[in-house]
Motif scaffolding. Structure first.
Motif, mmCIF file in Angstrom:
data_model
loop_
_atom_site.group_PDB
_atom_site.id
_atom_site.type_symbol
_atom_site.label_atom_id
_atom_site.label_comp_id
_atom_site.label_asym_id
_atom_site.label_seq_id
_atom_site.Cartn_x
_atom_site.Cartn_y
_atom_site.Cartn_z
ATOM 1 N N TYR A 1 -1.202 19.249 -4.332
ATOM 2 C CA TYR A 1 -1.203 19.521 -3.063
ATOM 3 C C TYR A 1 -0.484 21.309 -2.129
ATOM 4 O O TYR A 1 -0.804 21.972 -1.996
ATOM 5 C CB TYR A 1 0.039 18.963 -2.449
ATOM 6 N N MET B 1 -6.245 14.794 4.796
ATOM 7 C CA MET B 1 -6.009 15.407 2.682
ATOM 8 C C MET B 1 -6.882 14.420 1.964
ATOM 9 O O MET B 1 -5.912 13.122 2.174
ATOM 10 C CB MET B 1 -4.894 15.165 2.481
ATOM 11 N N TYR C 1 0.601 -1.269 0.046
ATOM 12 C CA TYR C 1 0.001 -0.258 -0.263
ATOM 13 C C TYR C 1 0.874 1.475 -0.184
ATOM 14 O O TYR C 1 0.663 2.509 -0.832
ATOM 15 C CB TYR C 1 -1.395 -0.007 1.219
ATOM 16 N N ASP D 1 -3.264 5.246 15.056
ATOM 17 C CA ASP D 1 -4.734 5.347 14.414
ATOM 18 C C ASP D 1 -6.187 6.315 14.352
ATOM 19 O O ASP D 1 -6.179 6.693 15.528
ATOM 20 C CB ASP D 1 -6.007 3.969 15.006
ATOM 21 N N ILE D 2 -6.203 6.907 13.601
ATOM 22 C CA ILE D 2 -6.632 8.520 13.770
ATOM 23 C C ILE D 2 -8.419 7.951 13.808
ATOM 24 O O ILE D 2 -8.888 9.052 14.527
ATOM 25 C CB ILE D 2 -6.583 9.153 12.058
ATOM 26 N N THR D 3 -8.988 6.871 13.616
ATOM 27 C CA THR D 3 -9.896 6.168 14.273
ATOM 28 C C THR D 3 -10.066 6.706 15.895
ATOM 29 O O THR D 3 -11.245 6.817 16.657
ATOM 30 C CB THR D 3 -10.340 5.669 13.441
ATOM 31 N N TRP E 1 0.614 4.185 -2.801
ATOM 32 C CA TRP E 1 0.298 5.448 -2.982
ATOM 33 C C TRP E 1 1.549 6.106 -2.916
ATOM 34 O O TRP E 1 0.418 7.387 -3.253
ATOM 35 C CB TRP E 1 -0.667 5.580 -1.416
ATOM 36 N N SER F 1 0.227 9.642 -5.309
ATOM 37 C CA SER F 1 0.619 11.094 -4.469
ATOM 38 C C SER F 1 1.931 12.082 -5.486
ATOM 39 O O SER F 1 1.659 12.993 -5.398
ATOM 40 C CB SER F 1 1.282 10.399 -2.519
#
Ligand SMILES: C[S@@+](CC[C@H](N)C(=O)[O-])C[C@H]1O[C@@H](n2cnc3c(N)ncnc32)[C@H](O)[C@@H]1O
Length: 309
Positions: free
Chosen positions: A69, A186, A52, A162-164, A56, A60
């Protein structure tokens, strides 16, 4: 593989250690209790995270070449104080800001390794904390937990979290008695909202308001007050198919503006909303709207500015 540091060894020995406890073993579904099975899962997870991160990076870099950006940075304007970028990937967005105090948060340590290289190549001072451990979690199966370190917030800091939940990020800020002036999240695809360890779902990519809402409204917005000052700004950039607007009534969410207002969940005020054309992604995260195929239009990027109450 392209990484100096891999996580499989640490995760494996860590998990073996906690699995010695019967109560922990029993928390796993019977099909996952064998050591071989678990080893296979975390090996696969480790490889998926590497794949991944590389994939990415390719996408990106394409967005970077296209100026995406830069446009977002111009939309945000002059930075002030501390910036926290949630799901910072390989750091292309952070790199646009140059040498400002910032924290890039990502669950994928391999993304953080690529971000470190990327930022260093641009001459920026950067410190990375990407060590993590894997622990059983009765709800998610497995959880990636960051390991702690003595963090400094005066350069670019890359942090596994973990952004959750933002457990580590909250802890660090509390310890430093600091909060961000700007938080960004973003280039999310709505559906690319990963809430379990098996977050690298090849089929993810369709814009799904419900999953975007779950992340933003119920998880990020609830956690933001702990990391962002009152009056601070939060930016959410979501990539969508241009037809999303037209079929939004089918999704039952009204106009895009109404949808972004709704995502605030009463915790913030939507102050600006814009959209830019975006290069169509191919590969890992093709953007499709469910039920509509074969439409080749360019994807759009919605960028919303919120001010925290
Ligand atoms: C589509 S990429 C966007 C990266 C970056 N914001 C950008 O604009 O280039 C999504 C990023 O979020 C990370 N991510 C996904 N789920 C996450 C989670 N639950 N917590 C932290 N990071 C997550 C992924 O590893 C990936 O780097």
């Amino acid at each position: 593989m392209a990484f100096d540091e891999t996580y499989f060894g640490t995760w494996h020995s860590n998990l073996a250690e906690v699995l010695k406890k019967r109560a922990v073993r029993d928390a796993f579904p019977p099909t996952l209790r064998s050591a071989d099975k678990l080893e296979g899962i975390i090996r696969q997870l480790d490889l998926d995270l590497q794949r991944y991160a590389l994939e990415w990076q390719r996408l990106s870099d394409m967005h970077k070449e296209y100026g995406t950006y830069r446009k977002i940075v111009e939309f945000i304007g002059e930075p002030r104080g501390l910036l926290i970028d949630l799901g910072s990937g390989n750091g292309n967005f952070l790199a646009e800001w140059g040498d400002i105090p910032s924290v890039g948060v990502d669950l994928n340590g391999y993304c953080l390794q690529l971000a470190e290289t990327n930022l260093r190549q641009r001459g920026l001072p950067v410190v990375r904390y990407s060590k993590s451990s894997i622990m059983p979690n009765p709800e998610k199966g497995l959880d990636i937990l960051p390991l702690e370190g003595d963090l400094h917030l005066d350069q670019v800091t890359l942090l596994t979290d973990d952004i959750t939940e933002l457990r580590m990020t909250k802890q660090v800020l509390e310890h430093k008695k600091a909060k961000a002036d700007i938080v960004t999240c973003m280039l999310w695809g709505g559906r690319n909202v990963y809430e379990t360890i098996h977050f690298l779902d090849q089929n993810a990519g369709s814009f799904d308001y419900k999953s975007a809402a779950r992340l933003t409204k119920y998880k990020l917005m609830d956690n933001l007050p702990a990391i962002l000052k009152s009056g601070g700004r939060f930016y959410l950039a979501m990539r969508m198919h241009p037809l999303a607007e037209q079929i939004s009534s089918r999704m039952g969410v009204g106009t895009m503006e109404e949808m972004f207002k709704d995502l605030a969940g009463g915790r913030a005020t939507l102050t600006k909303l814009t959209k830019f054309p975006l290069r169509q992604e191919t590969g890992l995260t093709d953007i499709n709207i469910r039920g509509i195929s074969g439409v080749q239009n360019e994807t759009v990027l919605y960028v919303a500015e919120y001010v925290m109450k």
